[in-house]
Design a protein around this motif. Structure first.
Motif, PDB file in Angstrom:
ATOM      1  N   LEU A 109       0.936  -1.141  -0.071  1.00  0.00           N
ATOM      2  CA  LEU A 109      -0.098  -0.084   0.057  1.00  0.00           C
ATOM      3  C   LEU A 109       0.712   1.375  -0.015  1.00  0.00           C
ATOM      4  N   HIS A 110       0.508   2.075  -1.021  1.00  0.00           N
ATOM      5  CA  HIS A 110       1.038   3.479  -1.051  1.00  0.00           C
ATOM      6  C   HIS A 110      -0.171   4.388  -0.706  1.00  0.00           C
ATOM      7  N   ARG A 111      -0.242   5.060   0.420  1.00  0.00           N
ATOM      8  CA  ARG A 111      -1.283   5.893   0.918  1.00  0.00           C
ATOM      9  C   ARG A 111      -0.937   7.391   1.049  1.00  0.00           C
ATOM     10  N   VAL A 112      -1.675   8.072   0.487  1.00  0.00           N
ATOM     11  CA  VAL A 112      -1.583   9.644   0.999  1.00  0.00           C
ATOM     12  C   VAL A 112      -2.921   9.996   1.616  1.00  0.00           C
ATOM     13  N   ASN A 113      -2.725  11.422   2.101  1.00  0.00           N
ATOM     14  CA  ASN A 113      -3.955  11.815   2.832  1.00  0.00           C
ATOM     15  C   ASN A 113      -5.091  11.946   1.590  1.00  0.00           C
ATOM     16  N   TYR A 114      -6.361  11.761   2.238  1.00  0.00           N
ATOM     17  CA  TYR A 114      -7.487  11.726   1.411  1.00  0.00           C
ATOM     18  C   TYR A 114      -7.862  13.367   0.996  1.00  0.00           C
ATOM     19  N   SER A 115      -7.319  14.165   1.485  1.00  0.00           N
ATOM     20  CA  SER A 115      -7.237  15.570   1.233  1.00  0.00           C
ATOM     21  C   SER A 115      -6.457  15.974  -0.012  1.00  0.00           C
ATOM     22  N   THR A 116      -5.690  15.114  -0.409  1.00  0.00           N
ATOM     23  CA  THR A 116      -4.671  15.425  -1.407  1.00  0.00           C
ATOM     24  C   THR A 116      -4.722  14.350  -2.591  1.00  0.00           C
ATOM     25  N   VAL A 117      -3.976  14.605  -3.388  1.00  0.00           N
ATOM     26  CA  VAL A 117      -3.918  13.434  -4.366  1.00  0.00           C
ATOM     27  C   VAL A 117      -2.466  12.732  -4.831  1.00  0.00           C
ATOM     28  N   LEU A 118      -2.608  11.486  -5.533  1.00  0.00           N
ATOM     29  CA  LEU A 118      -1.299  10.686  -5.716  1.00  0.00           C
ATOM     30  C   LEU A 118      -0.326  11.696  -6.662  1.00  0.00           C
ATOM     31  N   ASP A 119       1.008  11.677  -6.127  1.00  0.00           N
ATOM     32  CA  ASP A 119       1.848  12.515  -6.692  1.00  0.00           C
ATOM     33  C   ASP A 119       2.710  11.381  -7.607  1.00  0.00           C
ATOM     34  N   PRO A 120       2.818  11.585  -9.020  1.00  0.00           N
ATOM     35  CA  PRO A 120       3.554  10.617  -9.961  1.00  0.00           C
ATOM     36  C   PRO A 120       5.039  10.601  -9.586  1.00  0.00           C
ATOM     37  N   ASP A 121       5.635  11.583  -8.927  1.00  0.00           N
ATOM     38  CA  ASP A 121       7.226  11.218  -8.659  1.00  0.00           C
ATOM     39  C   ASP A 121       7.069  10.221  -7.300  1.00  0.00           C
ATOM     40  N   LYS A 122       6.611  10.427  -6.461  1.00  0.00           N
ATOM     41  CA  LYS A 122       6.414   9.549  -5.217  1.00  0.00           C
ATOM     42  C   LYS A 122       6.104   8.128  -5.687  1.00  0.00           C
ATOM     43  N   VAL A 123       5.049   8.280  -6.610  1.00  0.00           N
ATOM     44  CA  VAL A 123       4.551   6.896  -6.898  1.00  0.00           C
ATOM     45  C   VAL A 123       5.854   6.032  -7.906  1.00  0.00           C
ATOM     46  N   ALA A 124       6.447   6.724  -8.494  1.00  0.00           N
ATOM     47  CA  ALA A 124       7.488   6.035  -9.219  1.00  0.00           C
ATOM     48  C   ALA A 124       8.711   5.757  -8.209  1.00  0.00           C
ATOM     49  N   SER A 125       9.070   6.620  -7.459  1.00  0.00           N
ATOM     50  CA  SER A 125       9.903   5.909  -6.154  1.00  0.00           C
ATOM     51  C   SER A 125       9.287   4.818  -5.585  1.00  0.00           C
ATOM     52  N   PHE A 126       8.163   4.945  -5.361  1.00  0.00           N
ATOM     53  CA  PHE A 126       7.504   3.740  -4.471  1.00  0.00           C
ATOM     54  C   PHE A 126       7.549   2.416  -5.366  1.00  0.00           C
ATOM     55  N   LEU A 127       7.097   2.621  -6.708  1.00  0.00           N
ATOM     56  CA  LEU A 127       7.385   1.316  -7.640  1.00  0.00           C
ATOM     57  C   LEU A 127       8.739   0.688  -7.869  1.00  0.00           C
ATOM     58  N   ARG A 128       9.811   1.554  -7.571  1.00  0.00           N
ATOM     59  CA  ARG A 128      11.218   1.345  -8.054  1.00  0.00           C
ATOM     60  C   ARG A 128      11.806   0.761  -6.773  1.00  0.00           C
ATOM     61  N   ASN A 129      11.096   0.920  -5.585  1.00  0.00           N
ATOM     62  CA  ASN A 129      11.821   0.490  -4.143  1.00  0.00           C
ATOM     63  C   ASN A 129      10.817  -0.569  -3.436  1.00  0.00           C
ATOM     64  N   GLU A 130       9.892   0.263  -2.647  1.00  0.00           N
ATOM     65  CA  GLU A 130       9.070  -0.833  -1.950  1.00  0.00           C
ATOM     66  C   GLU A 130       8.110  -2.059  -2.695  1.00  0.00           C
ATOM     67  N   ALA A 131       7.873  -1.578  -3.958  1.00  0.00           N
ATOM     68  CA  ALA A 131       6.936  -2.156  -4.863  1.00  0.00           C
ATOM     69  C   ALA A 131       7.677  -2.818  -6.172  1.00  0.00           C
ATOM     70  N   LYS A 132       8.801  -2.887  -5.957  1.00  0.00           N
ATOM     71  CA  LYS A 132       9.578  -3.217  -7.364  1.00  0.00           C
ATOM     72  C   LYS A 132       9.304  -4.520  -7.811  1.00  0.00           C
ATOM     73  N   GLU A 133       8.596  -5.524  -6.947  1.00  0.00           N
ATOM     74  CA  GLU A 133       8.344  -7.029  -7.285  1.00  0.00           C
ATOM     75  C   GLU A 133       6.779  -7.024  -7.673  1.00  0.00           C
ATOM     76  N   ALA A 134       6.118  -5.915  -7.633  1.00  0.00           N
ATOM     77  CA  ALA A 134       4.598  -5.815  -8.249  1.00  0.00           C
ATOM     78  C   ALA A 134       4.620  -5.817  -9.420  1.00  0.00           C
ATOM     79  N   LYS A 135       3.626  -6.984  -9.896  1.00  0.00           N
ATOM     80  CA  LYS A 135       3.352  -7.039 -11.249  1.00  0.00           C
ATOM     81  C   LYS A 135       2.146  -6.121 -11.729  1.00  0.00           C
ATOM     82  N   VAL A 136       1.299  -5.974 -10.698  1.00  0.00           N
ATOM     83  CA  VAL A 136      -0.010  -5.125 -10.981  1.00  0.00           C
ATOM     84  C   VAL A 136      -0.165  -3.959 -10.116  1.00  0.00           C
ATOM     85  N   VAL A 137      -0.725  -2.977 -10.638  1.00  0.00           N
ATOM     86  CA  VAL A 137      -0.784  -1.746  -9.954  1.00  0.00           C
ATOM     87  C   VAL A 137      -2.461  -1.371  -9.969  1.00  0.00           C
ATOM     88  N   THR A 138      -2.720  -0.994  -8.740  1.00  0.00           N
ATOM     89  CA  THR A 138      -4.320  -0.517  -8.701  1.00  0.00           C
ATOM     90  C   THR A 138      -4.478   0.788  -8.200  1.00  0.00           C
TER      91      THR A 138
END
Length: 384
Positions: A109-138
């Protein structure tokens, strides 16, 4: 009651235009056997494909509330122990974690506050690190409980650059916000009861070639949610189960209405009406849930209930004046009110009536606002 008709201005289900009601009232045939129904279904697929930037062979429309499409996307792409990157900025984003777990996947899970939106740069970092082995993104495009809209185009670009398959909940945005599957979306899920102004009961899926290939590999064994059974159904003239002709009649009419107005005009209308509603809410001294208006969705506006007031009491008072507005879900339940401006309800007349009813409801509840100022703020916002 002082009104004879109540406007349904919740963020789905929505008010249904007369044209769609009449289309759904047409005499029906046998959708399992009548070649005319397969032609009708194919007409809907073609219009949806043109709207979503894909080919009609990649469009599936089945009977079932949109949640069935969300579950099906997970069921058909996830094997046991598959790691799945779950991007969330709200209640429905979080819910993907439960779906993933229920099919044996491991949600990251990559979660941000409900009052904001997902940041593409932070998502990219998450996918390259914590979720590197993930096949699917929701992810969820429009989080209706908080009224936010994620930047799907930029997020899809980042996700595809990392070689992941992307599942997108577009239930509350499809038809009111520009979406192009070619951005890198592998399964896009929509529903009939939101911007398309139909009753609940149809799920719309747009599926990429990459997703079709993975669906074949996963080989999901269930029946009702099995996407494979819908591939080439029109060409075979054989649906997995009996379809709903009234709902498909209504869907075709809804899509014709969108095409008659023009897609760019539809999207512009939603943005203008949403901006007007935001300005009206601000003129009442109320606070939006999104931190910035730029985070707000063109299809729904969410705002906090004034301190000391009951969301239920305000909604009941608004209903007395002819507007059926909504509360919220999850951590925002009891604290937030929402107005849906989706499809047909994204209009000057309907929102003027809705905001008048809301202003009257607040006045009746002891929170004083000037109705004339509210409507002036709305109209000025629309024309800005």
């Amino acid at each position: 009651m002082l009104v004879t008709d109540t406007l349904i201005v919740t963020p789905g289900p929505t008010e249904i235009p007369h044209r769609i009601l009449l289309a759904m009232a047409k005499r029906t045939t046998n959708p399992d056997l009548d070649p005319g129904f397969f032609k009708l279904y194919d007409e809907a697929r073609l219009m949806l494909a043109n709207m979503l930037g894909t080919e009609k062979r990649n469009i599936v429309i089945w009977v079932g509330e949109a949640m069935s499409g969300l579950e099906a996307a997970v069921a058909n792409l996830i094997r046991g122990n598959d790691k799945v990157a779950v991007l969330s900025n709200g209640f429905f984003g979080d819910a993907f974690s439960d779906l993933v777990s229920s099919y044996g996947g491991i949600p990251l899970l990559h979660r941000v506050n409900y009052s904001t939106v997902l940041d593409p740069d932070k998502v990219a970092s998450f996918l390259r690190n914590e979720a590197k082995e993930a096949k699917v993104v929701t992810m969820v495009h429009c989080e209706t409980p908080s009224g936010t809209l994620n930047n799907l185009k930029e997020l899809a670009k980042v996700i595809k650059s990392e070689g992941k398959l992307l599942i997108v909940d577009a239930v509350s945005s499809m038809g009111g916000v520009n979406i192009d599957v070619k951005w890198g979306i592998d399964i896009l899920i929509g529903g009939s009861q939101k911007v398309l102004n139909l009753p609940s009961g149809l799920t719309i899926l747009a599926i990429s070639d990459d997703a079709w290939g993975e669906i074949e590999k996963v080989n999901y064994k269930g029946f009702y949610l099995n996407i494979r059974y819908w591939k080439d159904a029109v060409e075979r003239m054989e649906f997995p189960y009996t379809h709903s002709e009234p709902l498909v009649n209504g869907l075709v009419e809804s899509l014709k209405m969108i095409n008659e107005e023009g897609l760019s005009n539809v999207y512009s209308r939603h943005r203008s009406i949403a901006h007007g509603v935001v300005k009206a809410i601000e003129s009442m001294g109320l606070k939006l849930v999104p931190d910035l208006e730029d985070y707000s969705s063109p299809t729904v506006t969410a705002f906090y209930v004034p301190n000391g007031l009951s969301d239920v009491k305000v909604r009941e008072a608004a209903l007395k004046y002819g507007a059926f507005i909504a509360g919220s879900w999850g951590p925002l339940r009891g604290r937030v009110l929402r107005i849906g401006h989706m499809g047909y309800t994204a209009s000057l007349s309907i929102m003027t009536s809705t905001l008048t009813a809301l202003a009257k409801a607040l006045n009746d509840s002891g929170y004083r606002v000037k109705i004339g100022d509210v409507i002036e703020a709305f109209l000025s916002g629309v024309s800005a």
